[in-house]
Write a protein that holds these residues in place. Sequence first.
Motif, PDB file in Angstrom:
ATOM      1  N   LYS A  60       0.824  -1.213   0.000  1.00  0.00           N
ATOM      2  CA  LYS A  60       0.000   0.000   0.000  1.00  0.00           C
ATOM      3  C   LYS A  60       0.851   1.253   0.000  1.00  0.00           C
ATOM      4  CE  LYS A  60      -4.479   0.999   1.557  1.00  0.00           C
ATOM      5  NZ  LYS A  60      -5.669   0.211   1.678  1.00  0.00           N
ATOM      6  N   GLY A  61       1.953   1.168   0.749  1.00  0.00           N
ATOM      7  CA  GLY A  61       2.846   2.319   0.854  1.00  0.00           C
ATOM      8  C   GLY A  61       3.350   2.801  -0.502  1.00  0.00           C
ATOM      9  N   CYS A  62       3.462   1.875  -1.454  1.00  0.00           N
ATOM     10  CA  CYS A  62       3.993   2.249  -2.774  1.00  0.00           C
ATOM     11  C   CYS A  62       3.000   3.028  -3.606  1.00  0.00           C
ATOM     12  CB  CYS A  62       4.401   0.998  -3.552  1.00  0.00           C
ATOM     13  SG  CYS A  62       5.829   0.182  -2.871  1.00  0.00           S
ATOM     14  N   THR A  63       1.712   2.867  -3.322  1.00  0.00           N
ATOM     15  CA  THR A  63       0.717   3.538  -4.171  1.00  0.00           C
ATOM     16  C   THR A  63      -0.046   4.624  -3.417  1.00  0.00           C
ATOM     17  OG1 THR A  63      -0.873   1.803  -3.659  1.00  0.00           O
ATOM     18  CG2 THR A  63       0.371   1.538  -5.686  1.00  0.00           C
ATOM     19  N   GLN A  64       0.328   4.858  -2.148  1.00  0.00           N
ATOM     20  CA  GLN A  64      -0.466   5.825  -1.382  1.00  0.00           C
ATOM     21  C   GLN A  64      -0.316   7.239  -1.924  1.00  0.00           C
ATOM     22  OE1 GLN A  64       1.119   5.373   2.564  1.00  0.00           O
ATOM     23  NE2 GLN A  64       2.796   6.812   2.207  1.00  0.00           N
ATOM     24  N   ASP A  65       0.736   7.492  -2.686  1.00  0.00           N
ATOM     25  CA  ASP A  65       0.912   8.827  -3.257  1.00  0.00           C
ATOM     26  C   ASP A  65       0.477   8.901  -4.718  1.00  0.00           C
ATOM     27  OD1 ASP A  65       1.935  10.085  -0.944  1.00  0.00           O
ATOM     28  OD2 ASP A  65       3.853   9.074  -1.261  1.00  0.00           O
ATOM     29  N   THR A  66      -0.175   7.852  -5.196  1.00  0.00           N
ATOM     30  CA  THR A  66      -0.666   7.852  -6.576  1.00  0.00           C
ATOM     31  C   THR A  66      -2.152   8.196  -6.576  1.00  0.00           C
ATOM     32  OG1 THR A  66       0.903   6.076  -7.020  1.00  0.00           O
ATOM     33  CG2 THR A  66      -0.759   6.515  -8.713  1.00  0.00           C
ATOM     34  N   LEU A  67      -2.495   9.323  -7.178  1.00  0.00           N
ATOM     35  CA  LEU A  67      -3.887   9.766  -7.236  1.00  0.00           C
ATOM     36  C   LEU A  67      -4.408   9.458  -8.629  1.00  0.00           C
ATOM     37  CD1 LEU A  67      -3.189  13.298  -5.703  1.00  0.00           C
ATOM     38  CD2 LEU A  67      -3.880  11.223  -4.464  1.00  0.00           C
ATOM     39  N   VAL A  68      -5.665   9.011  -8.708  1.00  0.00           N
ATOM     40  CA  VAL A  68      -6.194   8.586 -10.007  1.00  0.00           C
ATOM     41  C   VAL A  68      -7.316   9.511 -10.460  1.00  0.00           C
ATOM     42  CG1 VAL A  68      -7.236   6.695 -11.304  1.00  0.00           C
ATOM     43  CG2 VAL A  68      -5.553   6.202  -9.514  1.00  0.00           C
ATOM     44  N   ALA A  69      -7.120  10.122 -11.624  1.00  0.00           N
ATOM     45  CA  ALA A  69      -8.150  10.977 -12.226  1.00  0.00           C
ATOM     46  C   ALA A  69      -8.740  10.257 -13.439  1.00  0.00           C
ATOM     47  CB  ALA A  69      -7.545  12.314 -12.633  1.00  0.00           C
ATOM     48  N   LEU A  70      -9.763  10.857 -14.029  1.00  0.00           N
ATOM     49  CA  LEU A  70     -10.408  10.245 -15.193  1.00  0.00           C
ATOM     50  C   LEU A  70      -9.968  10.959 -16.468  1.00  0.00           C
ATOM     51  CD1 LEU A  70     -13.997   9.791 -13.710  1.00  0.00           C
ATOM     52  CD2 LEU A  70     -12.063   8.187 -13.698  1.00  0.00           C
ATOM     53  N   TYR A  71      -9.618  10.165 -17.447  1.00  0.00           N
ATOM     54  CA  TYR A  71      -9.151  10.705 -18.725  1.00  0.00           C
ATOM     55  C   TYR A  71     -10.240  11.568 -19.350  1.00  0.00           C
ATOM     56  CZ  TYR A  71      -6.176  10.613 -22.900  1.00  0.00           C
ATOM     57  OH  TYR A  71      -5.336  10.954 -23.936  1.00  0.00           O
ATOM     58  N   ASN A  72      -9.843  12.684 -19.889  1.00  0.00           N
ATOM     59  CA  ASN A  72     -10.775  13.629 -20.538  1.00  0.00           C
ATOM     60  C   ASN A  72     -11.737  14.290 -19.555  1.00  0.00           C
ATOM     61  OD1 ASN A  72      -9.987  13.757 -23.247  1.00  0.00           O
ATOM     62  ND2 ASN A  72     -10.990  11.815 -23.716  1.00  0.00           N
ATOM     63  N   ASP A  73     -11.456  14.197 -18.262  1.00  0.00           N
ATOM     64  CA  ASP A  73     -12.363  14.773 -17.264  1.00  0.00           C
ATOM     65  C   ASP A  73     -11.601  15.828 -16.440  1.00  0.00           C
ATOM     66  OD1 ASP A  73     -13.922  15.372 -15.038  1.00  0.00           O
ATOM     67  OD2 ASP A  73     -14.628  13.311 -14.782  1.00  0.00           O
ATOM     68  N   GLN A  74     -11.752  17.093 -16.835  1.00  0.00           N
ATOM     69  CA  GLN A  74     -10.998  18.168 -16.190  1.00  0.00           C
ATOM     70  C   GLN A  74     -11.374  18.323 -14.713  1.00  0.00           C
ATOM     71  OE1 GLN A  74     -10.950  21.805 -18.500  1.00  0.00           O
ATOM     72  NE2 GLN A  74     -10.702  20.711 -20.440  1.00  0.00           N
ATOM     73  N   GLU A  75     -12.681  18.158 -14.421  1.00  0.00           N
ATOM     74  CA  GLU A  75     -13.141  18.324 -13.035  1.00  0.00           C
ATOM     75  C   GLU A  75     -12.432  17.352 -12.101  1.00  0.00           C
ATOM     76  OE1 GLU A  75     -14.910  20.713 -11.684  1.00  0.00           O
ATOM     77  OE2 GLU A  75     -14.885  21.592 -13.705  1.00  0.00           O
ATOM     78  N   SER A  76     -12.228  16.120 -12.561  1.00  0.00           N
ATOM     79  CA  SER A  76     -11.604  15.109 -11.698  1.00  0.00           C
ATOM     80  C   SER A  76     -10.170  15.513 -11.352  1.00  0.00           C
ATOM     81  CB  SER A  76     -11.649  13.720 -12.358  1.00  0.00           C
ATOM     82  OG  SER A  76     -10.740  13.641 -13.443  1.00  0.00           O
ATOM     83  N   VAL A  77      -9.523  16.223 -12.263  1.00  0.00           N
ATOM     84  CA  VAL A  77      -8.156  16.683 -12.012  1.00  0.00           C
ATOM     85  C   VAL A  77      -8.174  17.858 -11.029  1.00  0.00           C
ATOM     86  CG1 VAL A  77      -6.064  17.637 -13.075  1.00  0.00           C
ATOM     87  CG2 VAL A  77      -7.423  15.909 -14.304  1.00  0.00           C
ATOM     88  N   LYS A  78      -9.102  18.788 -11.262  1.00  0.00           N
ATOM     89  CA  LYS A  78      -9.210  19.959 -10.367  1.00  0.00           C
ATOM     90  C   LYS A  78      -9.467  19.523  -8.935  1.00  0.00           C
ATOM     91  CE  LYS A  78     -11.124  23.152 -13.778  1.00  0.00           C
ATOM     92  NZ  LYS A  78     -12.420  23.591 -14.310  1.00  0.00           N
TER      93      LYS A  78
END
Length: 424
Positions: A172-190
């Motif tokens: 878990k420690g290896c992915t705890q800093d990986t955030l997942v957004a949705l492709y083509n979805d600007q709101e998910s990035v914001k």
Amino acid sequence: MTESKSISLFEKAQTLMPGGVNSPVRAYRAVHRTPRFIKSANGSKITDADGNTYIDYVCTWGPALLGHAFPAVVKAVQKAAVKGLSYGAPTEGEVKLAHLVSSLMPPIQMLRLVSSGTEAVMSAIRVARGYTGRNKIIKFKGCYHGHSDSLLVKAGSAALTCASPDSAGVPKGCTQDTLVALYNDQESVKRLFEANKGEVAAIIVEPVAANMGVVLPQNGFLEFLRDITKREGSLLIFDEVITGFRLAPGGASERFGITPDLVTLGKIIGGGMPVGAYGGRREIMQQVSPLGSVYQAGTLSGNPVSVAAGLATLEYLASHKEIYSALEDKTNRLATAYRNAFGKQVCVNNIASLMSVFFTAKPVTNYETASSSDTERYAEYFNFMLDNGIYLAPSQFEAMFISAAHSDEDIEKTISTLQKFTQV
Ligand SMILES: *Cc1c(COP(=O)(O)O)cnc(C)c1O
């Protein structure tokens, strides 16, 4: 068409290698078949152990943009091999390759050669973290960036087909800093930036996603990523392992006119040999050891034989830029024929020499819509094409790669075969 040799090799292989293969998508599980064991390949054709020859649209998953066993590349490898396979010391070839990559791709002012796309991405992420002093990374669901621990989250490629986007064995420690957004979805990035103020080191994106099938960036999406990363003090990493030298000589950054901070390369850059690279703005790359404090190394990095293959490939591309429009024309012809043959049952996405046929009536713009595809229908299509001499990716979620070696005759044969399939 016999497959007895492939079947007996596969039986033996399964006792020795997990699933009988050295990379999961080769196992043909999604299409309920035995993988073809390959004996040789030339131009647009690939020949299996039983002597069957196919028109190849896998093209070794991208590297064979010029076709298999391209004479100038083979000659360069032969010439290099007799002079020694690896020195563990710098060579003129590396300088030439680095210069050529940098001149084709202006965002790359300085680069490091490595031996795979996975290594390139893993290293670029480390540099982004070292440079910004931040830990978090934003990636997109369905984008694949190699198999390093921190990026095996909602990954594409074989991780989709195997229905295990999150791998066992990744703490878990290896992915705890990986955030997942949705492709083509600007709101998910914001939203991710708002919830992680001042903590995001970089966004990593496939500028054209090609590991959930081919999914194009919608108008303004890449520009938005450029703007928000600049505003938030984060870096923008284009993973151009597939798109580099394919969308244009300068890859996606040239095609879309966007300058990322870091670029990762693989596949075509080695012309079929194991080469990857990461590079970008000079002051960022100056963080890499021995200049800076970000460690990254490789015994076989920049080895003379791989570099010779990559250099011969890129030199050919740089001096024959006319092949890009020919590649796009061929791909457009195929895509149009697919749309006509299948009608509303499928969504065909294509750009440059990349294409995907999704067995869904929905427009495919992201992971969710890609996943609405009928994978059993894909398997039927795959099987029909294979049995009629057309070699495709054994998964709905991979691209079709068109090479400069595909002839008009190859394209016509492919079209007439798929027309037969739609009529059965
Ligand atoms: C293939 C691929 C990788 C990984 O490259 P390998 O050479 O297989 O390690 C990374 N990113 C993208 C976009 C890829 O398509």
